[in-house]
Design an enzyme around this catalytic site. Structure first.
Site, mmCIF file in Angstrom:
data_model
loop_
_atom_site.group_PDB
_atom_site.id
_atom_site.type_symbol
_atom_site.label_atom_id
_atom_site.label_comp_id
_atom_site.label_asym_id
_atom_site.label_seq_id
_atom_site.Cartn_x
_atom_site.Cartn_y
_atom_site.Cartn_z
ATOM 1 N N LYS A 137 -72.676 -27.664 46.477
ATOM 2 C CA LYS A 137 -71.892 -28.369 45.450
ATOM 3 C C LYS A 137 -70.660 -28.993 46.110
ATOM 4 O O LYS A 137 -69.930 -28.296 46.811
ATOM 5 C CB LYS A 137 -71.479 -27.358 44.361
ATOM 6 C CG LYS A 137 -71.555 -27.924 42.965
ATOM 7 C CD LYS A 137 -71.554 -26.854 41.893
ATOM 8 C CE LYS A 137 -71.562 -27.523 40.532
ATOM 9 N NZ LYS A 137 -71.845 -26.628 39.430
ATOM 10 N N GLU A 151 -76.693 -19.570 24.756
ATOM 11 C CA GLU A 151 -75.947 -19.462 23.497
ATOM 12 C C GLU A 151 -76.683 -18.619 22.462
ATOM 13 O O GLU A 151 -76.056 -17.835 21.726
ATOM 14 C CB GLU A 151 -75.643 -20.856 22.932
ATOM 15 C CG GLU A 151 -74.588 -21.642 23.714
ATOM 16 C CD GLU A 151 -75.106 -22.289 24.995
ATOM 17 O OE1 GLU A 151 -76.329 -22.248 25.221
ATOM 18 O OE2 GLU A 151 -74.295 -22.831 25.762
ATOM 19 N N ARG A 209 -77.174 -24.804 19.353
ATOM 20 C CA ARG A 209 -78.392 -24.186 19.873
ATOM 21 C C ARG A 209 -78.631 -22.805 19.271
ATOM 22 O O ARG A 209 -79.753 -22.300 19.276
ATOM 23 C CB ARG A 209 -78.278 -24.081 21.394
ATOM 24 C CG ARG A 209 -79.535 -23.645 22.009
ATOM 25 C CD ARG A 209 -79.565 -23.934 23.474
ATOM 26 N NE ARG A 209 -79.889 -25.309 23.746
ATOM 27 C CZ ARG A 209 -79.910 -25.826 24.972
ATOM 28 N NH1 ARG A 209 -79.621 -25.072 25.999
ATOM 29 N NH2 ARG A 209 -80.224 -27.076 25.162
#
Ligand code: TPP
Length: 635
Positions: free
Chosen positions: A281, A368, A396
């Site tokens: 990253k 979630e 969600r």
């Protein structure tokens, strides 16, 4: 002319000589860093997939072949290589610029739009199954980050792969980071695959396939050497093989040659293949490598130092920090209070709780649904969980909200951050639907604070309430209101009159309350005496005060930072209709469309008829209409 500027389409990427690729990668990185430094954006994820995206476009043929990017926040390079390296890229995430995510309406090369995590594998599988049914021959590639595998849907799709298709390329883009460090057993498992593999021999069928592709021999040779040196080449992975998927890895995600070879292999395989690609990253930009969490998605920054512009002195605290600090305070006083985040400890400021009271903090990954069910479970066992989840991501977990929390009347407090607009992110990230999707759930309490002090009061109120409670608050800075030492409890369902007015009443909620006060001042310049009510709750609505309001004034205006359908305005209209009140209602809120990304909240308000001026005109017109109706009826 730079190599990047010569690229108009993926065909031009394919035409480059291998030795030109490092230069192209360098130019792309510079372009990404410059653009994100100016506009903000997803720095680290994009810098990590430069070589991978170039290789994808050299091996596959979009738009015929179809790429599904998970979250699609790492799609900047894909944009640059598919004809979008122009002025729209310069303005990415701003008004009139490209979206910061992929979108089917933006390009034929964007096979699937996204912004929420975990969708790529399911969508790609659907495309692969459709291809098989149609009998066409395109390739489908799902590009999933390591944290995408913490999402339930990714696992559901994984379970379904071999039942749905025989051909699918899955890339596990493993950089070890979600936004924060990735969490959970799978993340440890991926690490295990890299660092401590029970390695297998190079399978015969892979070898024979490699022999057929250009450069395959060298991989076989390279593989054997690597295997000898590192005991780490092709891993027989029990997990992916259990799912019927050929695992190949780890692959160096910054080595163009290796990437192209294995992508070519996966493309020709007669079986779903998962390539475990290791990327870094922030690759190529030290500042981002050193601080992967901050540079996952950054606000504009100085390229040299990585620092953002300092906030001017006196800037109020962010709402999310008020939430985090208040939670620490309340959790210290009551050790049954537990904070739960779904992979957003910094984004929600729940990292303050993690630092102060680690035993009362859980990061469950990008999950979630699980976060809400986990909270429900804890609530049955004497704890008082607080789920801090962005409004848009809580969508969600809707079934868990209804079926698990509300139906069982469990005391879970939901702190819904980013309610209202996330202007630069756009439609996938705006939190504009929560009042509507919660208001229809029986028995829940839904509130929104007008300032940071009221947020603290609402948190204390929500925790004192023995049932489900929801608080929504916006992204960004609060109002600068001093916060009381000890939060006060608010009577559930009680609105607060802020000022009286004989002609009309403005019922506003949350971040629109200060706007309502300013609107009332402007109306008085036009000779209209407007009252202002801070509604505080959309559920239960203060129907008593509303009835008085409808009785005493000639018109009610509602104001909410929410889509016009189903929110406060609708609640007010329903209540007045039930009470047989003839009082007309003018509803101010976001229109019934998906609101695009834009440079700022102010700009998007202006584009959507919600500037202070436009609202004033609408209210003046509504009031005049009302006055003429009254005049007619009195004739
Ligand atoms: C449903 C949902 N929850 C939370 C987020 C916020 N979010 C955006 S990217 C991200 C981490 C993604 O990590 P990974 O899949 O490993 O990709 P990387 O950024 O490392 O490339 C999270 C949590 C989201 N986009 N969608």
């Amino acid at each position: 002319m730079s190599l990047l500027d010569r690229i108009q389409s993926p065909e031009d990427v394919k035409a480059l000589a291998p030795e030109e690729l490092p230069t192209l990668a360098e130019e792309i990185r510079a372009r990404v860093i410059q653009t994100t430094a100016r506009n903000g954006g997803h720095v680290g994820p994009n810098l990590g997939v430069v070589e991978l995206t170039i290789a994808l476009h050299r091996v596959f043929d979009t738009p015929k072949d179809r790429f599904c990017f998970d979250v699609a926040h790492q799609g900047y390079i894909h944009k640059l290589l598919t004809g979008r390296n122009d002025a729209r890229f310069d303005k990415m995430r701003l008004s009139d610029g490209l979206s910061g995510f992929l979108s089917r309406s933006e390009s034929e090369h964007d096979a699937f739009g996204a912004g929420h995590a975990g969708t790529a594998l399911s969508a790609a599988l659907g495309m692969a199954a459709a291809r098989d049914l149609r009998g066409s021959d395109e390739h489908v590639v799902a590009l999933c980050g390591d944290a995408a595998f913490t999402c339930g849907i990714t696992m559901e799709a994984l379970n379904n792969v071999t039942a749905a298709t025989k051909r699918l390329v899955i890339i596990l883009n493993d950089n070890k980071w979600s936004i924060a460090k990735n969490v959970g057993a799978l993340s440890r498992y991926f690490n295990e695959l890299i660092t401590n593999p029970v390695y297998n021999r190079l399978n015969d069928d892979i070898e024979s396939l490699l022999e057929k592709i250009p450069g395959g021999q060298s991989i076989i040779k390279f593989g054997s050497k690597w295997k000898r040196e590192t005991k780490d080449f092709f891993v027989s992975s029990s997990l992916f093989e259990t799912f019927g998927i050929r695992y190949i890895g780890p692959i160096d995600g910054h080595d163009p040659k290796q990437l192209e070879h294995y992508l070519e292999f996966a493309k020709n395989a007669e079986q779903p293949v998962l390539l475990h690609v290791l990327t870094e990253k922030g690759r190529g930009y030290d500042v981002a490598i050193k601080n992967p969490e901050r540079f996952h998605g950054a606000s504009p920054f100085d390229i040299e130092t990585g620092k953002g512009a300092p906030s001017p002195a006196g800037t109020p605290q962010k709402y999310q920090d008020v939430m985090g600090e208040t939670l620490v305070k309340l959790a210290r006083e009551d050790r049954s209070v537990i904070g739960i985040t779904a992979a957003m400890p910094a984004g929600t400021s729940l990292n303050l709780l993690e630092a102060a009271l680690p035993d009362q903090f859980f990061d469950v990954g990008i999950a979630e649904e699980h976060a809400v069910l986990f909270a429900a479970g804890m609530a049955t066992s004497g704890f008082h969980p607080v789920c801090a989840i962005y409004s848009t991501f809580l969508q969600r977990a809707y079934d868990q909200i209804i079926h698990d929390v509300a139906l069982q009347n469990l005391p879970v407090l939901f702190c819904m951050d980013r309610a209202g607009l996330s202007p630069n992110d756009g439609a996938t990230h705006h939190g504009l639907f929560d009042f509507a999707y919660l208001r229809c759930v029986p028995g829940v309490v839904v509130m929104a604070p007008a300032d940071e002090d009221e947020l603290a009061d609402m948190m204390a109120t929500g925790l004192a309430h023995q049932g489900p409670a929801f608080i929504r608050y916006p992204r960004g800075n609060a109002e600068g209101q001093p916060i009381k030492e000890q939060p006060a409890l608010i009577e559930i369902g009680k609105a607060k009159r802020l000022q009286a007015g004989d002609d009309l009443d403005i019922w506003a909620i949350g971040s629109m309350v200060p706007d309502a006060e300013r609107l009332a001042a402007r109306l008085s310049e036009h000779g209209i005496q407007a009252g202002v009510v801070n509604a505080r709750f959309v559920k239960p609505l203060d129907t008593e005060l509303l009835a008085e309001s409808a009785q005493a004034t000639k018109c009610i205006v509602t104001m909410e930072d929410h889509v016009i359908t189903g929110g406060l305005g609708t609640a007010v209209m329903e209540a007045l209709q039930e009470a047989n009140s003839p009082c007309p209602v003018e509803r101010i809120g976001w229109p019934d469309t998906f609101v695009e990304h834009g440079s700022s909240v102010a700009r998007l308000r202006q584009d959507n008829g919600l500037s202070a001026e436009a609202i004033l005109e609408r209210v003046l017109a509504a009031y005049a209409r009302q006055a003429s109706v009254r005049a007619e009826s009195s004739v």
